[in-house]
Scaffold this active site. Structure first.
Site, mmCIF file in Angstrom:
data_model
loop_
_atom_site.group_PDB
_atom_site.id
_atom_site.type_symbol
_atom_site.label_atom_id
_atom_site.label_comp_id
_atom_site.label_asym_id
_atom_site.label_seq_id
_atom_site.Cartn_x
_atom_site.Cartn_y
_atom_site.Cartn_z
ATOM 1 N N ASP A 243 36.601 65.715 12.918
ATOM 2 C CA ASP A 243 36.730 66.655 14.025
ATOM 3 C C ASP A 243 37.173 68.017 13.477
ATOM 4 O OD1 ASP A 243 37.020 66.640 17.216
ATOM 5 O OD2 ASP A 243 38.582 67.917 16.349
ATOM 6 N N ASN A 251 36.014 79.461 18.844
ATOM 7 C CA ASN A 251 35.184 79.888 19.977
ATOM 8 C C ASN A 251 35.800 81.066 20.714
ATOM 9 O OD1 ASN A 251 32.887 78.279 19.870
ATOM 10 N ND2 ASN A 251 33.835 76.592 20.996
ATOM 11 N N ASP A 260 28.822 77.731 17.299
ATOM 12 C CA ASP A 260 27.671 76.862 17.046
ATOM 13 C C ASP A 260 27.246 76.939 15.580
ATOM 14 O OD1 ASP A 260 27.627 76.019 19.643
ATOM 15 O OD2 ASP A 260 25.957 77.290 20.265
ATOM 16 N N GLU A 286 32.709 69.043 18.878
ATOM 17 C CA GLU A 286 32.964 69.393 17.480
ATOM 18 C C GLU A 286 33.258 68.150 16.645
ATOM 19 O OE1 GLU A 286 36.920 70.198 19.698
ATOM 20 O OE2 GLU A 286 34.766 70.230 20.111
#
Length: 368
Positions: A243, A251, A260, A286
């Site tokens: 993760d 973000n 992304d 993620e």
């Protein structure tokens, strides 16, 4: 409103709903039903805002099933989570879905239906080819007989009119056979195209559109087949959940497009560094999942940790702003799958190990 209060309210509403069976209360029942739906939509919306959850079909289904009480198991899990004070986040929702006991059976049902459809298409294509071949043979034989009859019809006789009628019918039959042959040829071509499209759609359904890695659907199938194969061969099989650390911060600072690209970069690192005996998939958000063939949990931890060091050493830059992302690392949890019946438990152990890695400072790999 706390989830425990919501569940008590739902119980009260269920008791009150018994009054609707009385015709005298039908109008009131309809009004109450509408009000209850509006209230439930409000609770769901507030829940998503409170916990900053992405509005996806999977999340909507999970949250609405828990808050409405239609899925008692989910309702209990949500209430216990809130009472314990542990985070209700995307990772936890994904974990709920991942540990759902009916997940494999539903995937197996879909795969079975697709297999049956493909088999039906194959049988239809075979039948179409067979009919086309037989029709072609009949057409040729009928053409020969028509030619012979046509020669006899040239001689004047009492039978000439009857022969001509037979010829007319035969010509009409021949034309119809040619039409059927053309239709069967077209149907055969369309069937082959449909089979090709189905194969492409099936392949595309297994691919994550952002990273181009296999997706969760593909992983679920591979998990089953890999476990069966490992048990049959007597070889170890390990699983790892990875993760991205502080992904929400990435973000928020750089935007979702940049986020992304970070995911795509990590996907490439996992794929390149995993090696030939490592199956890598994007599990959602993620989070990525790895199946490591032939490796026990200690060896798997060492492999994943080596990948982690490679990723941590890289310095990514936002190509839009020129600003660096800083260190982009991941945390991971690794465990070994003992046998087929251990799959669900192994997933839970790897997930718990990942949580520990997060709690102990991130950018590390823990064994479950």
């Amino acid at each position: 409103m706390p989830l425990s209060s919501i569940f008590r309210a739902k119980s009260s509403q269920q008791e009150q709903s018994l009054e609707i069976d009385n015709p005298a209360n039908s109008n009131n029942g309809s009004t109450r039903s509408t009000e209850a739906r509006v209230e439930m939509l409000g609770l769901i919306s507030a829940f998503f805002v409170k916990y900053e959850l992405a509005i996806t079909s999977q999340n909507m289904a999970t949250v609405s099933a828990a808050l409405s009480g239609s899925h008692p198991g989910l309702a209990e899990a949500f209430a216990a989570r809130e009472i314990s004070g542990e985070p209700i986040d995307q990772r936890w929702l994904d974990t709920l879905a991942r540990l759902e006991p009916d997940g494999h059976s539903r995937i197996a049902e879909v795969e079975n239906l697709i297999d049956k459809f493909e088999y039906a298409l194959m049988r239809f294509a075979q039948t179409a080819r067979s009919i086309q071949s037989e029709t072609s043979d009949h057409r040729g034989a009928l053409g020969v007989h028509i030619g012979a009859l046509a020669e006899k019809a040239k001689a004047p006789s009492d039978a000439a009119d009857s022969i001509q009628e037979i010829l007319d019918l035969s010509h009409a039959m021949l034309a119809r056979i040619e039409e059927v042959e053309t239709m069967m040829s077209r149907s055969q071509h369309e069937t082959e195209q449909l089979r090709e499209s189905l194969a492409k759609a099936r392949l595309e359904a297994d691919v994550d559109h952002l990273t181009r890695l296999p997706n969760r659907r593909a992983f679920e199938r591979r998990l089953v087949s890999a476990t069966i194969e490992a048990v049959a061969k007597g070889e170890p099989l390990s699983i790892a959940f990875c993760d991205v650390d502080h992904f929400k911060r990435i973000n928020d600072r750089h935007g979702h497009d940049a986020g992304d690209r970070v995911l795509c970069s990590l996907a490439a690192t996992l794929h390149e560094q995993g090696g030939g005996n490592c199956f890598v998939a994007r599990h959602g958000g993620e989070e990525f999942v790895l199946l490591l063939y032939g490796l026990g949990k200690e060896a798997a931890q060492a492999r994943v940790d080596a990948i982690r060091r490679v990723q941590s050493a890289r310095r990514l830059v936002n190509r839009d702003s020129g600003q660096g992302f800083g260190q982009v690392s991941f945390s991971a949890g690794v465990t070994e799958i003992a046998d087929y019946g251990d799959m669900r438990s192994a997933l839970a152990r790897a997930d718990a190990a990942l949580y520990r890695a997060k709690e102990q400072g991130r950018n590390r790999v823990e064994i479950g």
